[in-house]
Motif scaffolding. Structure first.
Motif, PDB file in Angstrom:
ATOM      1  N   ILE A  26     -31.153  -3.675  50.484  1.00  0.00           N
ATOM      2  CA  ILE A  26     -30.120  -2.817  51.061  1.00  0.00           C
ATOM      3  C   ILE A  26     -28.801  -3.571  50.984  1.00  0.00           C
ATOM      4  N   TYR A 111     -27.182   5.527  54.105  1.00  0.00           N
ATOM      5  CA  TYR A 111     -28.012   5.830  55.275  1.00  0.00           C
ATOM      6  C   TYR A 111     -27.198   6.632  56.289  1.00  0.00           C
ATOM      7  N   PRO A 115     -29.431  10.082  56.564  1.00  0.00           N
ATOM      8  CA  PRO A 115     -30.569   9.223  56.912  1.00  0.00           C
ATOM      9  C   PRO A 115     -31.913   9.750  56.426  1.00  0.00           C
ATOM     10  N   TYR A 118     -32.333   9.108  52.680  1.00  0.00           N
ATOM     11  CA  TYR A 118     -32.422   7.654  52.517  1.00  0.00           C
ATOM     12  C   TYR A 118     -33.831   7.176  52.862  1.00  0.00           C
ATOM     13  N   LEU A 119     -34.321   7.575  54.033  1.00  0.00           N
ATOM     14  CA  LEU A 119     -35.647   7.152  54.470  1.00  0.00           C
ATOM     15  C   LEU A 119     -36.748   7.781  53.628  1.00  0.00           C
TER      16      LEU A 119
END
Length: 186
Positions: A26, A111, A115, A118-119
């Motif tokens: 990241i 993110y 989010p 992204y997750l």
């Protein structure tokens, strides 16, 4: 380290010890990463002016090291440490030892923007199922942990850092074949 391991990188060790490891890197806009590190490690009262002085001192240390040695040696000396940590492209070769399907590289800024997407990429990469809607609500609805508020850096400081990191970001975007790693949208 000295001796046989002197030029061994973390990427080499991980690849040798865990050949099937799935990694997630990241990355954050290098200027913002430096500000965050400054806030974390700084002992005195932080301010835009103090951070600007820190940046100028770090850039001067870098320039002095490069005059005395070369960029490659200064990078591996981590001199100055926090400034160098944002030169992501200089460390890309450590991770390219892993097959592309084993390495997921994300931007922290993405993110905040989305989010769930992204997750979802993380879950897919590590081979776990997608959460149910109820689980998504619990995951995405959590309050952020370890979120510190920092002052805004001076525009002059941000411009100095953007200029310094620009060639490294361009190289990273080329390595990743992804213009998002120019961090131009941040």
């Amino acid at each position: 380290p000295k001796g046989a391991l002197a030029n061994t990188t973390v990427g080499e060790i991980l690849r040798e010890a865990f050949p099937y490891l799935r990694l997630i890197l990241i990355l954050r806009d290098p200027a913002d990463r430096l500000l965050s590190a400054y806030g974390y490690y700084n002992q005195g009262p932080p301010s835009p002016e103090a951070f600007h002085e820190y940046v100028e001192k770090s850039l001067a240390t870098w320039e002095g090291c490069v005059r005395a040695h070369d960029a490659h040696e200064c990078i591996h000396r981590f001199e100055p440490q926090q400034l160098i940590k944002g030169m992501y492209s200089a460390f890309h070769y450590d991770w390219e030892r892993f097959p592309k399907e084993q390495l997921l590289v994300l931007r922290l800024e993405d993110y905040s923007a989305d989010p769930r997407a992204y997750l979802s990429a993380v879950f897919t990469h590590i081979g776990v199922r997608e959460p149910s809607e109820q689980e998504w609500d619990a995951i995405v609805g959590q309050e952020r942990a370890n979120a510190r508020s920092h002052f805004e850096m001076k525009a002059e400081t941000r411009e100095r850092l953007r200029s310094f990191y620009a060639p490294y970001n361009a190289e990273l975007a080329e390595q990743m074949q992804d213009k998002r790693f120019l961090f131009a949208d941040v």
